[in-house]
Design a protein around this motif. Structure first.
Motif, PDB file in Angstrom:
ATOM      1  N   PHE A   1      23.848   8.013  -5.486  1.00  0.00           N
ATOM      2  CA  PHE A   1      24.041   9.409  -5.865  1.00  0.00           C
ATOM      3  C   PHE A   1      23.089  10.332  -5.114  1.00  0.00           C
ATOM      4  O   PHE A   1      23.475  11.420  -4.687  1.00  0.00           O
ATOM      5  N   MET A   2      21.827   9.927  -4.976  1.00  0.00           N
ATOM      6  CA  MET A   2      20.799  10.744  -4.333  1.00  0.00           C
ATOM      7  C   MET A   2      20.122   9.915  -3.244  1.00  0.00           C
ATOM      8  O   MET A   2      19.007   9.414  -3.424  1.00  0.00           O
ATOM      9  N   PRO A   3      20.776   9.754  -2.108  1.00  0.00           N
ATOM     10  CA  PRO A   3      20.248   8.820  -1.103  1.00  0.00           C
ATOM     11  C   PRO A   3      18.966   9.271  -0.423  1.00  0.00           C
ATOM     12  O   PRO A   3      18.137   8.438  -0.062  1.00  0.00           O
ATOM     13  N   PHE A   4      18.789  10.578  -0.237  1.00  0.00           N
ATOM     14  CA  PHE A   4      17.650  11.042   0.556  1.00  0.00           C
ATOM     15  C   PHE A   4      16.322  10.891  -0.183  1.00  0.00           C
ATOM     16  O   PHE A   4      15.373  10.286   0.328  1.00  0.00           O
ATOM     17  N   ILE A   5      16.229  11.438  -1.377  1.00  0.00           N
ATOM     18  CA  ILE A   5      14.961  11.359  -2.101  1.00  0.00           C
ATOM     19  C   ILE A   5      14.624   9.913  -2.440  1.00  0.00           C
ATOM     20  O   ILE A   5      13.456   9.506  -2.386  1.00  0.00           O
ATOM     21  N   THR A   6      15.630   9.108  -2.767  1.00  0.00           N
ATOM     22  CA  THR A   6      15.336   7.722  -3.144  1.00  0.00           C
ATOM     23  C   THR A   6      14.820   6.924  -1.954  1.00  0.00           C
ATOM     24  O   THR A   6      13.890   6.114  -2.094  1.00  0.00           O
ATOM     25  N   GLU A   7      15.405   7.166  -0.773  1.00  0.00           N
ATOM     26  CA  GLU A   7      14.916   6.452   0.419  1.00  0.00           C
ATOM     27  C   GLU A   7      13.496   6.885   0.760  1.00  0.00           C
ATOM     28  O   GLU A   7      12.643   6.068   1.134  1.00  0.00           O
ATOM     29  N   GLU A   8      13.208   8.165   0.611  1.00  0.00           N
ATOM     30  CA  GLU A   8      11.862   8.669   0.891  1.00  0.00           C
ATOM     31  C   GLU A   8      10.847   8.047  -0.067  1.00  0.00           C
ATOM     32  O   GLU A   8       9.777   7.571   0.345  1.00  0.00           O
ATOM     33  N   LEU A   9      11.155   8.037  -1.358  1.00  0.00           N
ATOM     34  CA  LEU A   9      10.224   7.469  -2.336  1.00  0.00           C
ATOM     35  C   LEU A   9      10.069   5.969  -2.138  1.00  0.00           C
ATOM     36  O   LEU A   9       8.967   5.421  -2.268  1.00  0.00           O
ATOM     37  N   TRP A  10      11.168   5.303  -1.835  1.00  0.00           N
ATOM     38  CA  TRP A  10      11.128   3.861  -1.574  1.00  0.00           C
ATOM     39  C   TRP A  10      10.159   3.548  -0.431  1.00  0.00           C
ATOM     40  O   TRP A  10       9.345   2.623  -0.509  1.00  0.00           O
TER      41      TRP A  10
ATOM     42  N   MET B   1       0.853  -1.194   0.000  1.00  0.00           N
ATOM     43  CA  MET B   1       0.000   0.000   0.000  1.00  0.00           C
ATOM     44  C   MET B   1       0.886   1.241   0.000  1.00  0.00           C
ATOM     45  O   MET B   1       1.755   1.389   0.842  1.00  0.00           O
ATOM     46  N   THR B   2       0.690   2.110  -0.985  1.00  0.00           N
ATOM     47  CA  THR B   2       1.513   3.314  -1.069  1.00  0.00           C
ATOM     48  C   THR B   2       1.039   4.357  -0.064  1.00  0.00           C
ATOM     49  O   THR B   2      -0.103   4.353   0.385  1.00  0.00           O
ATOM     50  N   THR B   3       1.964   5.263   0.288  1.00  0.00           N
ATOM     51  CA  THR B   3       1.636   6.411   1.119  1.00  0.00           C
ATOM     52  C   THR B   3       1.741   7.640   0.235  1.00  0.00           C
ATOM     53  O   THR B   3       2.786   7.871  -0.387  1.00  0.00           O
ATOM     54  N   GLU B   4       0.671   8.419   0.162  1.00  0.00           N
ATOM     55  CA  GLU B   4       0.625   9.535  -0.770  1.00  0.00           C
ATOM     56  C   GLU B   4       1.730  10.545  -0.482  1.00  0.00           C
ATOM     57  O   GLU B   4       1.957  10.956   0.656  1.00  0.00           O
ATOM     58  N   LEU B   5       2.401  10.942  -1.542  1.00  0.00           N
ATOM     59  CA  LEU B   5       3.468  11.926  -1.427  1.00  0.00           C
ATOM     60  C   LEU B   5       2.892  13.337  -1.431  1.00  0.00           C
ATOM     61  O   LEU B   5       1.898  13.601  -2.105  1.00  0.00           O
ATOM     62  N   PRO B   6       3.543  14.281  -0.718  1.00  0.00           N
ATOM     63  CA  PRO B   6       3.143  15.681  -0.839  1.00  0.00           C
ATOM     64  C   PRO B   6       3.332  16.153  -2.275  1.00  0.00           C
ATOM     65  O   PRO B   6       4.129  15.588  -3.033  1.00  0.00           O
ATOM     66  N   LYS B   7       2.607  17.187  -2.645  1.00  0.00           N
ATOM     67  CA  LYS B   7       2.703  17.684  -4.012  1.00  0.00           C
ATOM     68  C   LYS B   7       4.091  18.238  -4.321  1.00  0.00           C
ATOM     69  O   LYS B   7       4.579  18.140  -5.439  1.00  0.00           O
ATOM     70  N   THR B   8       4.717  18.840  -3.322  1.00  0.00           N
ATOM     71  CA  THR B   8       5.992  19.521  -3.549  1.00  0.00           C
ATOM     72  C   THR B   8       7.139  18.755  -2.889  1.00  0.00           C
ATOM     73  O   THR B   8       7.037  18.328  -1.740  1.00  0.00           O
ATOM     74  N   PHE B   9       8.213  18.598  -3.640  1.00  0.00           N
ATOM     75  CA  PHE B   9       9.422  17.965  -3.109  1.00  0.00           C
ATOM     76  C   PHE B   9      10.193  18.988  -2.277  1.00  0.00           C
ATOM     77  O   PHE B   9      10.620  20.023  -2.783  1.00  0.00           O
ATOM     78  N   ASP B  10      10.394  18.707  -0.994  1.00  0.00           N
ATOM     79  CA  ASP B  10      11.107  19.603  -0.089  1.00  0.00           C
ATOM     80  C   ASP B  10      12.264  18.833   0.547  1.00  0.00           C
ATOM     81  O   ASP B  10      12.065  18.064   1.488  1.00  0.00           O
ATOM     82  N   PRO B  11      13.504  19.024   0.050  1.00  0.00           N
ATOM     83  CA  PRO B  11      14.638  18.262   0.585  1.00  0.00           C
ATOM     84  C   PRO B  11      14.828  18.432   2.084  1.00  0.00           C
ATOM     85  O   PRO B  11      15.146  17.474   2.797  1.00  0.00           O
ATOM     86  N   ALA B  12      14.652  19.650   2.581  1.00  0.00           N
ATOM     87  CA  ALA B  12      14.894  19.911   4.000  1.00  0.00           C
ATOM     88  C   ALA B  12      13.992  19.058   4.885  1.00  0.00           C
ATOM     89  O   ALA B  12      14.362  18.690   6.006  1.00  0.00           O
ATOM     90  N   ASP B  13      12.822  18.728   4.382  1.00  0.00           N
ATOM     91  CA  ASP B  13      11.863  17.955   5.174  1.00  0.00           C
ATOM     92  C   ASP B  13      12.309  16.519   5.374  1.00  0.00           C
ATOM     93  O   ASP B  13      11.951  15.881   6.364  1.00  0.00           O
ATOM     94  N   ILE B  14      13.079  15.987   4.441  1.00  0.00           N
ATOM     95  CA  ILE B  14      13.392  14.551   4.503  1.00  0.00           C
ATOM     96  C   ILE B  14      14.823  14.244   4.912  1.00  0.00           C
ATOM     97  O   ILE B  14      15.097  13.165   5.448  1.00  0.00           O
ATOM     98  N   GLU B  15      15.764  15.168   4.672  1.00  0.00           N
ATOM     99  CA  GLU B  15      17.183  14.826   4.841  1.00  0.00           C
ATOM    100  C   GLU B  15      17.557  14.500   6.291  1.00  0.00           C
ATOM    101  O   GLU B  15      18.126  13.439   6.572  1.00  0.00           O
ATOM    102  N   ALA B  16      17.247  15.412   7.210  1.00  0.00           N
ATOM    103  CA  ALA B  16      17.620  15.166   8.607  1.00  0.00           C
ATOM    104  C   ALA B  16      16.905  13.940   9.155  1.00  0.00           C
ATOM    105  O   ALA B  16      17.481  13.141   9.910  1.00  0.00           O
TER     106      ALA B  16
END
Length: 948
Positions: free
Chosen positions: A758-767, A1-16
């Motif tokens: 190469f892009m660990p943060f966004i990929t982990e979030e999407l995964w 079951m997927t979890t809906e993503l926010p409309k806007t990609f915000d790196p600061a929200d996911i990195e820390a």
């Protein structure tokens, strides 16, 4: 079951959030006891440091490699730690004391060192926190520090072993001396700056009526440092210079000091430069030191005219006039120094040869010196001119230690990438000089040497000069005891002074040799070791050496070192030496040397130029993933990187595109894949994307195997942007059956895995948002194993469809036709592939290429344009679509303008005066403009050709 993503990609929200999750759950070093090891060590940054753009490049490349190997199932260990940074750290703490009107010398050595440790605990973690922000997946559970107890033990053992093997010794040689910090420094800590100065010409009178063949009774010498003539010991001329053949072996008598010095033959003197005669000051010039040795002067007999602060002191022969003693070497704070007084006295005595120059009006005028711009060495931390200074220091016999590393590189046991650096490596290593490893500091690994009186003097007060500085040769006047501990040193000393002897240890030689009852005073060497000495042990001491730990057994030798080329000799080569010496093994089989990160205009970054880029500011603006991808994509072997904010912004847009593509997938019921292997597929488009994953994975593996970070980054970039987002998603729109959902979800998963290094943060979030993957985070997932082949039939079909669509869109753009306009297309002699693709994909062709209908047959007569897909030619009628003649006129006008501009720019760029004298940014802009107009000419010619 997927979890809906926010409309806007915000790196600061996911990195820390993700970094904290990885670290707290031990995911940087998962338990894999039976897995194949893979090990890298980070070049330990100074504990005083902050993340700079060079760190960002270096650590991004390392993280790409370690995340890649972790995904491949290996026991991936990235050793992390910091260097104690002797000079830098001591300076930081001394400045803090100065701010409180306090100073180091108000404390004992032990008290000051305690204060440094206090500072380290409070403020020494800045750069490690910043490395976390970059996303570095280091093994923080074993963070190392070069002053840790176990590491210090390894350092002392290495020193003692090298000493016992005759590979470390104390010698009198010239060093780079920083008069402000009052310590020797390494070449890496010296910055050369152009400074306006002078070139003075002197007369040195020949002795006893001797004259040159032209009748002169003096030799003319020239120098940029007149003050050093107070310690001159010879004049050198070239052995083949006929002007001086008759006076070789004769003497001159120096003005001011009256010192009688020989005229020696040496090839260092260049007959073509100046008078061809060179004054020789062996105690204050590196070239002169070598000339002096060739002339027979022993280092112990070379004259020194400066003290630790570069103030004039008396030379050993006592010939420096009293009026010079205590003066600084040159003008400082507006007060004339020895340089100015030497020039004044030589002028008064008639020994200064004036420089004749012309004014702007052409009138001659006499100057004391010829104005020159002089490359001058400054200490990078002390900020004052470095003085070549003759002093006793500890040296490593680098020539002997270099033998095995040279052999390793020649045999291929160590591969240097790129290979072009091998020549530089061999040139330096085969001409290597003794390595000065002692520093006059309190913070660092104190040299484990104790000195005691010679046996002839036991029981006598034995001190030097004023008791605070050694004034003799320790090897002759002292017994030296080198040991890992004080007790071991005492044991050595008892073999000299008697088994019953007891000892008292002092910090200076003042009391050394004083017998008090049964105690003999020993003096502990006050110097510490160069930080490069301790960091040379980094690949194995961080793993527990000299203890035979399981970690050392499994992870040494390491697998790869990634390093900036600028520390090839200071760190990399020395690790090779120490690895072979201490363990018998090379520290790693591969050494990757990356370039520098330069400013956008190609200049080297420096604080003085104001062009330093803060990587943390870039992370704040664009996100860590975008900065990391920029570093990897721009890292081309053998080249420096130019900063380009637009590119970083572009990679932020790339991340946003992937984010939006994932949201689109979620909206169409596409979630996480349930298998490593590719799903079964019957649709050509699905078989095609599976094949694209296979080829991308193969290309990525090949690029990373060759350490082609740019090729690897560009491979995954183009697959994600071009193949998956631009084509696959467009091709499957409106046809999300169960097969397509399964294939799309699987392909997206493969993207996330392959992009993760190469892009660990966004990929982990999407995964994490694509489905419930309990205990299976992306960071420890499995590298793709599609277990599928490229389907040649599907590849040919979809690539043909893409070629047709791309050609149509390009042609419309060139001719100014609206993208949404539907056009008819005719193909007179279609290939079997064309027929099958059109028949099977008529709807997609209409939707994507906006061609309908597509007819197999001759096109009607009239204006038309031609496009190609594979071997098939299509004719697209344009009657009623555009005004053909007006369009031709527009294109011809634009073509003429671009052709004219291209020719003009070509002429400017072929002008050597422009290329050599114009500002680099102006030349770069001209090249870019020329390339643009050449491309425009090609495009416009193609557009006109389409119109027939």
């Amino acid at each position: 079951m997927t979890t809906e993503l926010p409309k806007t990609f915000d790196p600061a929200d996911i990195e820390a959030r993700w970094y904290r999750h990885w670290e707290e759950n031990g995911l940087f070093r998962p338990e894999r006891p039976d897995a194949e090891p893979y090990t890298i060590v980070n070049p330990p940054p100074n504990v005083t440091g902050s993340l700079h753009i060079g760190h960002a490049l270096d650590n991004t490349l390392q993280d790409v490699v370690i995340r890649y190997e972790r995904l491949r199932g290996k026991d991936a260990l990235w050793v992390v730690g910091t260097d104690h940074a002797g000079i830098a750290t001591q300076m930081v703490v001394e400045r803090q004391l100065e701010a409180k009107q306090d100073k180091r010398t108000n404390y004992s050595r032990e008290e000051f060192v305690d204060k440094v440790w206090e500072w380290k605990e409070e403020s020494g973690g800045t750069i490690t926190r910043q490395l976390r922000r970059l996303g570095c997946s280091m093994d923080w559970s074993r963070e190392q520090f070069t002053m840790d107890e176990h590491f210090s033990s390894a350092v002392l053992k290495t020193f003692v072993d090298l000493y016992n093997d005759g590979l470390i010794y104390r010698d009198k040689r010239l060093v780079n001396w920083d008069p402000k910090l009052k310590t020797a420094i390494s070449d890496l800590e010296v910055e050369t700056t152009d400074v306006k100065g002078g070139f003075w010409h002197f007369k040195y009178p020949l002795e006893d009526g001797v004259t040159l063949d032209d009748g002169r009774d003096y030799i003319e010498v020239a120098t940029t440092r007149p003050e050093t003539m107070l310690a001159d010991m010879a004049v050198a001329v070239h052995p083949d210079d006929e002007r001086y053949t008759s006076v070789i072996g004769k003497h001159v008598v120096l003005p001011i000091t009256g010192r009688r010095v020989p005229i020696v033959a040496d090839e260092h003197a260049d007959p073509e430069l100046g008078s061809g005669a060179v004054k020789i000051t062996p105690g204050h010039d590196f070239n002169d030191f070598d000339v002096g040795k060739r002339a027979g002067f022993q280092p112990a007999d070379m004259l020194n005219m400066l003290d630790t602060e570069a103030n004039v002191c008396q030379t050993a022969d006592g010939l420096v006039p009293e009026e010079f003693l205590g003066l600084h070497r040159f003008k400082r704070d507006g007060v004339d120094g020895a340089r100015e007084l030497v020039v004044q006295r030589l002028k008064e005595c008639g020994y200064l040869i004036p420089h004749i120059a012309k004014t702007k009006k052409g009138e001659e005028q006499e100057l004391e010196a010829e104005p020159r711009t002089i490359a001058t060495p400054f200490g990078d931390r002390g900020g004052v001119v470095i003085e070549p200074w003759l002093t006793d220091q500890w040296y490593v016999d680098a020539e002997k230690l270099a033998v095995k590393p040279i052999e390793a590189v020649k045999s291929g046991a160590i591969e240097i990438v790129p290979k072009s650096w091998e020549k530089t490596f061999f040139n330096w290593m085969e001409n290597i000089q003794p390595w000065c490893v002692s520093r006059q500091l309190w913070w660092g690994h104190r040299i484990p040497a104790w000195y005691g009186p010679s046996t002839d003097n036991v029981g006598l007060l034995y001190s030097f000069g004023d008791g605070t500085e050694q004034q003799g040769d320790l090897r002759k006047d002292y017994n030296v005891f080198v040991a890992a501990t004080e007790e071991e040193a005492f044991e050595q000393a008892r073999k000299v002074y008697g088994e019953e002897a007891e000892f008292a240890v002092f910090d200076t030689p003042l009391h050394a040799g004083t017998r008090s009852g049964q105690k003999i005073g020993l003096w502990r060497d006050s110097d510490v070791l160069d930080t490069w000495f301790s960091s040379a042990l980094w690949p194995f001491a961080t793993l527990g050496w000299p203890e035979k730990t399981d970690l050392l057994e499994k992870h040494y030798p390491n697998d790869l070192l990634i390093s900036g080329f600028d520390i090839l000799f200071f760190w990399d080569a020395r690790m090779m030496m120490m690895g072979q010496y201490n363990t018998g093994n090379n520290p790693w089989p591969r050494l990757y040397l990356h370039g520098l990160v330069r400013a956008a205009d190609g200049q080297k970054m420096s604080k003085s130029k104001g062009n330093v880029v803060d990587p943390l500011g870039l992370i704040d603006q664009y996100g860590a993933d975008a900065l990391r991808f920029f570093m990897a994509a721009m890292e081309s072997q053998g080249r420096d990187i130019k900063m380009d904010d637009k590119r970083i912004e572009g990679y932020r847009n790339f991340a946003t595109k992937l984010w939006n593509a994932t949201r689109f997938c979620q909206a169409n019921g596409i979630g996480a894949s349930t298998s490593i292997a590719a799903p079964k597929a019957s649709h050509a488009v699905n078989r095609w994307i599976i094949g694209e994953v296979v080829e991308t994975k193969q290309a990525l593996d090949a690029a990373l195997a060759d350490l082609r970070f740019d090729a690897a980054a560009n491979t995954i970039y183009h697959f994600v942007w071009d193949r998956f987002c631009d084509w696959y998603i467009e091709l499957v729109k409106g046809n999300f059956d169960e097969e397509t959902k399964a294939v799309a979800g699987w392909a997206l998963d493969q993207i996330l895995v392959m992009l993760h290094p190469f892009m660990p943060f966004i990929t982990e979030e999407l995964w994490s948002k694509q489905g419930d993957r309990a205990d299976y985070p992306l960071i420890t997932a499995q590298w793709p194993e599609p277990q599928a082949d490229v389907d040649a039939e599907a590849k040919a079909e979809i690539d043909w469809l893409i070629a047709l669509t791309s050609a149509t869109r390009t042609a419309k753009n060139e001719l100014g036709i609206a993208p949404g306009a539907k056009l008819q297309a005719y193909c007179a002699s279609p290939s079997p592939l064309a027929k099958s693709v059109v028949e099977a994909n008529a709807g997609a062709i209409e939707r994507l290429a906006r061609l309908t209908p597509v007819t197999f047959g001759e096109a009607p007569s009239g204006a038309a344009m031609q496009i190609a897909a594979g071997e098939d030619e299509f004719v697209i009628p344009l009657e009623g679509v555009i005004d053909i003649e007006a369009e031709k006129a527009r294109l011809e006008k634009a073509l003429a303008a671009s052709a004219k501009e291209a020719k003009s720019l070509e002429g400017r760029l072929s002008n050597a005066n422009f290329v050599e004298r114009a500002k680099p940014e102006a030349v770069e802009k001209a090249r870019a403009d020329h390339a643009h107009h050449v491309a425009e000419v090609t495009r416009l010619e193609a557009a006109l050709a389409r119109l027939g």
